[in-house]
Write an enzyme that holds these catalytic residues in place. Structure first.
Site, PDB file in Angstrom:
ATOM      1  N   LYS A   1       0.828  -1.204   0.000  1.00  0.00           N
ATOM      2  CA  LYS A   1       0.000   0.000   0.000  1.00  0.00           C
ATOM      3  C   LYS A   1       0.868   1.262   0.000  1.00  0.00           C
ATOM      4  O   LYS A   1       0.545   2.234  -0.661  1.00  0.00           O
ATOM      5  CB  LYS A   1      -0.979   0.010   1.163  1.00  0.00           C
ATOM      6  CG  LYS A   1      -0.357   0.092   2.529  1.00  0.00           C
ATOM      7  CD  LYS A   1      -1.439   0.032   3.590  1.00  0.00           C
ATOM      8  CE  LYS A   1      -0.887  -0.270   4.949  1.00  0.00           C
ATOM      9  NZ  LYS A   1       0.089   0.674   5.485  1.00  0.00           N
ATOM     10  N   THR A   2       1.977   1.200   0.733  1.00  0.00           N
ATOM     11  CA  THR A   2       2.849   2.367   0.767  1.00  0.00           C
ATOM     12  C   THR A   2       3.405   2.614  -0.630  1.00  0.00           C
ATOM     13  O   THR A   2       3.488   3.750  -1.093  1.00  0.00           O
ATOM     14  CB  THR A   2       3.991   2.131   1.777  1.00  0.00           C
ATOM     15  OG1 THR A   2       3.399   1.659   2.984  1.00  0.00           O
ATOM     16  CG2 THR A   2       4.750   3.394   2.060  1.00  0.00           C
TER      17      THR A   2
ATOM     18  N   GLN B   1      -4.577  -3.797  11.575  1.00  0.00           N
ATOM     19  CA  GLN B   1      -3.385  -3.197  12.170  1.00  0.00           C
ATOM     20  C   GLN B   1      -3.706  -1.959  13.020  1.00  0.00           C
ATOM     21  O   GLN B   1      -2.838  -1.115  13.239  1.00  0.00           O
ATOM     22  CB  GLN B   1      -2.368  -2.840  11.081  1.00  0.00           C
ATOM     23  CG  GLN B   1      -1.791  -4.067  10.389  1.00  0.00           C
ATOM     24  CD  GLN B   1      -0.674  -3.704   9.418  1.00  0.00           C
ATOM     25  OE1 GLN B   1       0.366  -3.186   9.811  1.00  0.00           O
ATOM     26  NE2 GLN B   1      -0.887  -3.934   8.140  1.00  0.00           N
TER      27      GLN B   1
ATOM     28  N   ARG C   1       5.931  -8.182  10.178  1.00  0.00           N
ATOM     29  CA  ARG C   1       7.089  -7.372   9.761  1.00  0.00           C
ATOM     30  C   ARG C   1       8.139  -8.226   9.085  1.00  0.00           C
ATOM     31  O   ARG C   1       9.058  -7.720   8.437  1.00  0.00           O
ATOM     32  CB  ARG C   1       7.765  -6.672  10.967  1.00  0.00           C
ATOM     33  CG  ARG C   1       6.940  -5.678  11.773  1.00  0.00           C
ATOM     34  CD  ARG C   1       6.319  -4.619  10.937  1.00  0.00           C
ATOM     35  NE  ARG C   1       4.976  -4.992  10.565  1.00  0.00           N
ATOM     36  CZ  ARG C   1       4.298  -4.437   9.560  1.00  0.00           C
ATOM     37  NH1 ARG C   1       4.838  -3.520   8.810  1.00  0.00           N
ATOM     38  NH2 ARG C   1       3.063  -4.820   9.264  1.00  0.00           N
TER      39      ARG C   1
ATOM     40  N   ASP D   1      -2.602   7.804   4.575  1.00  0.00           N
ATOM     41  CA  ASP D   1      -2.096   6.460   4.849  1.00  0.00           C
ATOM     42  C   ASP D   1      -2.500   6.056   6.273  1.00  0.00           C
ATOM     43  O   ASP D   1      -2.811   6.909   7.095  1.00  0.00           O
ATOM     44  CB  ASP D   1      -0.565   6.480   4.733  1.00  0.00           C
ATOM     45  CG  ASP D   1       0.006   5.078   4.571  1.00  0.00           C
ATOM     46  OD1 ASP D   1      -0.779   4.115   4.482  1.00  0.00           O
ATOM     47  OD2 ASP D   1       1.247   4.942   4.537  1.00  0.00           O
ATOM     48  N   GLU D   2      -2.459   4.784   6.579  1.00  0.00           N
ATOM     49  CA  GLU D   2      -2.745   4.255   7.932  1.00  0.00           C
ATOM     50  C   GLU D   2      -4.071   4.794   8.454  1.00  0.00           C
ATOM     51  O   GLU D   2      -4.169   5.234   9.597  1.00  0.00           O
ATOM     52  CB  GLU D   2      -1.616   4.641   8.918  1.00  0.00           C
ATOM     53  CG  GLU D   2      -0.218   4.331   8.440  1.00  0.00           C
ATOM     54  CD  GLU D   2       0.217   2.891   8.709  1.00  0.00           C
ATOM     55  OE1 GLU D   2      -0.640   2.061   9.053  1.00  0.00           O
ATOM     56  OE2 GLU D   2       1.411   2.611   8.523  1.00  0.00           O
TER      57      GLU D   2
END
Ligand code: ATP
Length: 715
Positions: A34-35, A257, A600, A226-227
């Site tokens: 996504k980033t 998340q 991660r 974002d996020e």
């Protein structure tokens, strides 16, 4: 010309990039790119559609993420202004600098970070002899934040002048009010805004000044956030309002998340986005590029245990690798030794130290590891702990700079007697009294009292001379030179030299270096005030990366990052999940945090725990976040002893039964009967705190009543 950046993307990413108009929501799993999609979308808008960077707002969660995003974008579109790639707070500072005059505040208002807030509060506590054990600083900050988020807070606050605030403060009937008004009074004195105020003030201006609202709405043709799973109510409102004219709002997030509910994040904003904006286009990204299928099995099987979620499962792109490994150790020392041993094995296989990250739930877990690493000469760097800009010496010197630029009381109290100038509590009390009566700053009080007997016997005039000297010339000086001058003339540097505090001197050298870099970046027109504002926004992730070292950090800090090899240690009941979790929602947030930790990892995932006692004397069982993982997905270094495994499972089911008891049974608006207080109405359900806020008919003020309390529903 075909935009070749699109070719590096998968189908969903391409859709997210090319779908530029309207409300777009991307629900993206961990590691699904996504980033990457966000950065490419920005580049697409600029290069393909010809949109100017001045008209694109791209909001990231941390300063570090903003910097990384800028680097990525610049590499695609060439060097260009990416000033509107920022955190919500960063953007608000930008907006306020232009428009805060509408609130009668100066352009160079001061930003109070959480340590400044502590300083102000400590001062209020001291002045009013408030016991910080009875009313902790955290409680005070929560209370202030809660009251600031009331609808009419800012219009009320702005109507009060300094004198009225002071009156309110002095006439406060109880510690709570003293803290609240004392804090507001100190803030107002220096035109200071804390982090809450930054967002709330920006919103206030946008809502109350139509012309300003139009200006920003028209300017921001495209907004991306974002996020989004971690936005708060105020941040949501801000994004919504800003996009109200062009209606191009693109949001990305992963409901699994959400890890900042304790700070006001609310996952419902992403989940219900399409209800607020019925024409929303939703794109789902669930192909994971980061992790091996084995790591995804572990992560998927863990998060599937959460009840409150939208089901989704990550699909691997990478080749099969090794199974995740779990080690149960007898002591924390043994656990650390096992980790050190594994790191050595990974090195022998060709991994670099910096390919390895160690994640933990709580800072204290790092201690045993650090000891072993030092002993075995494994280089490591702590990414969370005391953050660079919060270290004592760094804060002190920045306070000196703030004395020159602003002269606020917080900075004054911090440095007036560092190095020692014989200005202790007695003299400070005198200054406080004088400043209080006159309504002036402590520094002005000091200047006006230099001849006063008690003051004249201290070295106060040296301090005043120093500040005045630099106030006279700082506008002509480079900040680097100002900093060097102050370090010398104040005696601060020689104080550290005399006491041999090498590490602190190193930190100051690093500070100088960072100022130098900043000046190089910004060029001619670098203002001290701008620099100070920028620094106040920094958070823990802005540390310089050292060479080849193992990276150690809390899971919160690891959000958004990826590493080939990840160790998650201290996986014990009482640590992860933590002791304080007492609601089902709280437990699910901990599980999401474990999910963030596991996802991660790219190639290797290593989980570990150690036996021992919690501070309350309870035994540390292996965490449920181990047992939640399908047994077939995890290789155990050695099997748990049957007795231990059975006891651990008993402990976990007992604790889960308790959580179910503590689930909220009522909703806001419900009528309930309490055995002592009688009839009442639920005003609010505080899930995180496990209580209701109830207004009882026979009590004047509302009460927090635990979910455990026997309440009966009334029709
Ligand atoms: N289309 C693609 N092709 C190849 N690799 C990709 C693609 N998209 C993303 N990646 C890689 O996958 C990894 C994860 O991407 P990214 O960091 O953007 O994920 P993310 O969705 O932001 O993750 P998280 O939410 O877990 O932090 C990165 O190493 C990235 O380079």
């Amino acid at each position: 010309m075909e935009f070749d950046i699109l070719q590096q993307l998968n189908e969903e990413q391409r859709a997210a990039v090319a779908c530029t108009e309207g409300y777009v929501r991307v629900i993206a799993g961990a590691g699904s790119g996504k980033t990457k999609a966000l950065a490419h979308r920005y580049a697409y808008l600029v290069q393909e559609l010809g949109i100017s960077t001045a008209n694109i707002l791209c909001v990231t969660f941390t300063n570090k993420a903003a910097n990384e995003m800028k680097t990525r974008i610049r590499s695609m579109i060439g060097d260009s202004d990416t000033g509107l790639v920022a955190t919500f707070h960063g953007f608000c500072v930008r907006l306020l600098r232009e428009d805060i005059h509408t609130m009668q505040y100066p352009e160079h208002f001061m930003i109070l970070d959480s340590e400044d807030a502590d300083t102000v509060l400590k001062n209020v506590y001291q002045e009013n002899k408030i016991d910080s054990r009875a009313y902790t600083l955290t409680m005070a900050k929560d209370m202030i934040s809660f009251r600031k988020h009331r609808e009419d807070y800012l219009s009320w606050f702005l109507e009060m002048d300094l004198e009225k605030l002071r009156e309110k403060y002095l006439n406060s009937p109880n510690p709570r009010e003293q803290i609240f008004y004392g804090y507001l009074y100190e803030q107002r004195k220096v035109f200071g805004l804390d982090y809450d105020d930054l967002i709330l003030s920006a919103l206030y201006i946008l809502k109350n000044f139509e012309e300003k609202r139009h200006k920003w709405q028209e300017k921001l043709e495209y907004i991306m956030v974002d996020e989004f799973q971690d936005v708060s109510a105020a941040q949501y409102e801000l994004a919504d309002l800003l996009s109200g004219y062009h209606k191009n709002l693109f949001i990305v997030g992963d409901p699994d998340q959400t890890i900042y509910s304790w700070r006001g994040a609310d996952v419902h904003y992403i989940l219900n986005f399409d209800k607020h904006h019925p024409d929303t286009q939703t794109i789902v990204m669930d192909r994971n590029y980061r992790s091996s299928p084995e790591i995804l099995d572990v992560s998927n099987s863990l998060i599937a245990k959460n009840r409150l979620r939208v089901e989704k499962s990550l699909k691997p792109i990478r080749q099969a690798g090794r199974k995740a490994l779990y080690n149960h150790a007898r002591t924390v020392k043994e656990e650390a030794e096992w980790i050190a041993g594994k790191i050595k094995e990974l090195r022998e296989e060709g991994a670099g130290f910096s390919d390895i990250a160690i994640l933990y739930r709580a800072h204290f877990v790092s201690r045993s590891l650090e000891e072993i690493f030092v002993k075995q000469q494994i280089p490591y760097v702590l990414y969370s702990g005391i953050e660079f800009y919060r270290r004592r010496e760094v804060k002190d010197i920045l306070s000196y700079l703030r004395m020159v630029a602003a002269g606020d009381d917080m900075s004054f109290l911090r440095v007036v007697n560092v190095p020692r100038r014989n200005i202790g509590n007695k003299r400070l009390d005198l200054l406080k009294e004088y400043a209080g009566a006159k309504g002036c700053s402590l520094y002005d009080a000091l200047k006006e009292n230099l001849q006063q007997d008690l003051i004249a016997r201290s070295k106060a005039s040296e301090f005043v001379d120093l500040i005045e000297k630099y106030r006279g010339i700082y506008k002509e000086l480079k900040i680097t030179d100002l900093l060097t001058g102050i370090l010398n003339d104040s005696g601060y540097e020689s104080m550290l030299r005399q006491s041999g505090e090498e590490e602190r001197l190193d930190n100051l050298a690093e500070l100088k270096q960072s100022v130098y870099n900043y000046e190089k970046e910004t060029g001619e027109e670098t203002l001290l005030e701008d620099y100070l504002q920028r620094i106040a926004l920094f958070s823990n992730m802005d540390k310089k990366e050292r060479k080849d070292s193992v990276k150690m950090m809390t899971v919160h800090t690891a959000k958004g990052l990826e590493f080939p090899y990840v160790f998650v240690c201290g996986l014990n009941e009482g640590i992860f999940p933590g002791k304080r979790v007492d609601t089902e929602e709280g437990l699910e947030e901990e599980r999401r945090l474990a999910y963030v930790a596991y996802t991660r990892a790219g190639i290797g995932l290593f989980l570990s725990d150690a036996e021992g006692m919690n501070y309350d004397g309870s035994f540390r069982f292996p965490s449920r976040f181990i047992f939640n993982i399908g047994r077939e997905y995890l290789n155990y270094v050695r099997e748990l002893e049957p007795g231990l495994a059975t006891n651990a499972r008993h402990y976990i089911s007992a604790s889960e039964r308790k959580l179910n008891l503590s689930a909220a049974g009522f909703s806001p608006g419900d009528q309930v009967r309490h055995k002592a207080f009688g009839l009442g109405k639920i005003l609010e359900v505080k899930k995180e705190k496990g209580c209701y806020v109830i207004q009882f008919e026979k009590l004047e003020t509302a009460r927090n009543i635990s979910f455990h309390a026997p309440l009966e529903g009334e029709r």
